[in-house]
Design a protein around this motif. Structure first.
Motif, PDB file in Angstrom:
ATOM      1  N   GLY A 239       0.784  -1.225   0.000  1.00 18.07           N
ATOM      2  CA  GLY A 239       0.000   0.000   0.000  1.00 18.07           C
ATOM      3  C   GLY A 239       0.815   1.273   0.000  1.00 18.07           C
ATOM      4  N   ASN A 264      -2.353   1.404  -5.271  1.00 22.37           N
ATOM      5  CA  ASN A 264      -3.352   0.340  -5.423  1.00 22.37           C
ATOM      6  C   ASN A 264      -2.702  -0.892  -6.047  1.00 22.37           C
ATOM      7  N   ARG A 266      -3.647  -4.071  -8.478  1.00 25.45           N
ATOM      8  CA  ARG A 266      -4.644  -4.654  -9.380  1.00 25.45           C
ATOM      9  C   ARG A 266      -4.813  -6.143  -9.106  1.00 25.45           C
ATOM     10  N   ASN A 279      -6.166  -3.926  -1.249  1.00 21.90           N
ATOM     11  CA  ASN A 279      -5.551  -3.646  -2.550  1.00 21.90           C
ATOM     12  C   ASN A 279      -6.103  -2.349  -3.134  1.00 21.90           C
ATOM     13  N   TYR A 280      -7.279  -1.913  -2.663  1.00 24.22           N
ATOM     14  CA  TYR A 280      -7.820  -0.600  -3.037  1.00 24.22           C
ATOM     15  C   TYR A 280      -7.420   0.411  -1.959  1.00 24.22           C
ATOM     16  N   GLN A 281      -6.124   0.538  -1.773  1.00 28.26           N
ATOM     17  CA  GLN A 281      -5.598   1.325  -0.666  1.00 28.26           C
ATOM     18  C   GLN A 281      -5.877   2.823  -0.825  1.00 28.26           C
ATOM     19  N   GLU A 283      -8.533   4.276  -2.283  1.00 30.96           N
ATOM     20  CA  GLU A 283      -9.920   4.513  -1.902  1.00 30.96           C
ATOM     21  C   GLU A 283     -10.119   4.339  -0.395  1.00 30.96           C
ATOM     22  N   ARG A 296     -14.112  -1.475  -4.459  1.00 32.73           N
ATOM     23  CA  ARG A 296     -13.961  -1.787  -5.888  1.00 32.73           C
ATOM     24  C   ARG A 296     -14.838  -0.862  -6.739  1.00 32.73           C
ATOM     25  N   ARG A 299     -13.404   2.748  -6.975  1.00 30.56           N
ATOM     26  CA  ARG A 299     -12.154   2.905  -7.715  1.00 30.56           C
ATOM     27  C   ARG A 299     -12.307   3.695  -9.011  1.00 30.56           C
ATOM     28  N   ARG A 303     -10.431   7.221  -9.591  1.00 28.08           N
ATOM     29  CA  ARG A 303      -9.409   7.273 -10.645  1.00 28.08           C
ATOM     30  C   ARG A 303      -9.746   8.335 -11.687  1.00 28.08           C
ATOM     31  N   GLU A 315      -1.241   2.578  -9.658  1.00 30.09           N
ATOM     32  CA  GLU A 315      -1.823   1.250  -9.531  1.00 30.09           C
ATOM     33  C   GLU A 315      -1.009   0.276 -10.355  1.00 30.09           C
TER      34      GLU A 315
END
Length: 342
Positions: A239, A264, A266, A279-281, A283, A296, A299, A303, A315
């Motif tokens: 992250g 992020n 993927r 993994n969506y750090q 957000e 998710r 995102r 973005r 990302e």
């Protein structure tokens, strides 16, 4: 990556993004999701306990130790969501279940975690304010490397190659940190937290000693705690490690402070589950109390908004995220390698 430098623009940038996310309903609670998730994780935990007692004094307990490493990490990810009040909006149920899952369930101090993680979210990758980049065994900038002493100075030049072996000790470090925090003046409910931690360690070690021979018990302990630490490190390191760091003179608004220091990862549904949505750090850092399954969906909104502002949105894939982190660790150790050669 280098230190981030920028000036703070109008604070309304984040307000506009927040309005879009809220209008999309992405901050709304997800009780059904969390009911299923908590039930599955609790079921996996209890199934592991039942399997342990069925197998008895057998070397087949060693692969079960690896299973428990995964389950403990999943409990820790639930604990993370509890701390951010993604599951319950009220403080009391979040803290109650957090202490039961963390202190009693896996031996990870809820109060210590809350304090450390709150400071990290307020100032991610800030060399003076983020406890995750305070120099300890590892250093995170060349300035820290030059000022390092003790073990950090000894291994700093080779820290990239030692990173994953050191993560094998992270599980034990998490337990020790929770116990040490009981002496801190900021710790609330220290008697309750200490009693639950003591109960976990007594049950954990007592069951191992009662059920397994010494050799098998040590093997179980080593595999379980080693892989638990490795798993936790591989979830949290991508992250921020290798992203720009901030110093005391850096002026950034909330949006840029969170986005510029965060990466992020993927991946598909498997990565979502394995990393608990972290993994969506980007957000998550912008909206810490957003329920995990909504990250998710947030995102593409975040973005696109960053692209509109010409704000870098970083990302990469899972492997690439670790490569970037290792390259950064190698880069910041350069002054110590140069010192060794001279």
């Amino acid at each position: 990556m280098t230190q981030a430098t920028a000036t703070a623009p109008a604070a309304s940038d984040f307000s506009r993004l927040s309005r879009r996310v809220r209008q999309a309903g992405l901050l709304d609670p997800r009780p059904r999701y969390y009911l299923v998730r908590l039930s599955v994780v609790a079921g996996l935990y209890l199934a592991g306990v039942a399997a342990f007692f069925r197998r008895g004094d057998s070397w087949l307990q060693v692969p079960l130790a690896a299973y428990f490493a995964i389950v403990f990490a999943q409990v820790a990810l639930v604990l993370h969501d509890l701390a951010h009040r993604q599951i319950f909006r009220l403080r009391q149920p979040s803290e109650t279940l957090g202490r039961l899952a963390g202190n009693l369930g896996i031996g990870l101090g809820y109060g210590w975690w809350m304090n450390k993680h709150t400071r990290h979210h307020a100032n991610p990758n800030h060399e003076d304010l983020d406890p995750d980049v305070v120099p300890d065994i590892l250093v995170w900038s060349q300035e820290q490397a030059r000022d390092s002493s003790g073990l950090a100075r000894l291994i700093g030049g080779r820290q990239a190659s030692l990173f994953y072996p050191l993560l094998l000790l992270e599980g034990l470090n998490l337990h020790v940190a929770g116990v040490r925090a009981l002496r801190q003046p900021w710790m609330k409910h220290r008697v309750l937290e200490g009693a639950l931690l003591l109960a976990h360690f007594a049950l954990y070690l007592g069951v191992l000693a009662w059920t397994l021979s010494p050799g098998k018990a040590l093997a179980f302990l080593a595999v379980h705690q080693g892989l638990f630490g490795l798993y936790m490190g591989c979830v949290f390191a991508p992250g921020h490690k290798g992203m720009p760091t901030l110093t005391g003179d850096t002026k950034l608004d909330f949006l840029r402070r969170q986005v510029l220091t965060t990466r992020n990862v993927r991946g598909g549904r498997f990565v979502d589950i394995a990393m608990g949505g972290l993994n969506y750090q980007i957000e998550h850092h912008l909206f810490p109390n957003m329920p995990t399954p909504n990250l998710r969906r947030a995102r593409p909104i975040v973005r696109a908004y960053c692209r509109q502002l010409r704000l870098p949105y970083h990302e990469v894939g899972f492997v690439a995220s670790h490569v970037e982190a290792l390259r950064h660790l190698h880069h910041v150790g350069a002054p110590l390698r140069k010192e060794t050669r001279s």
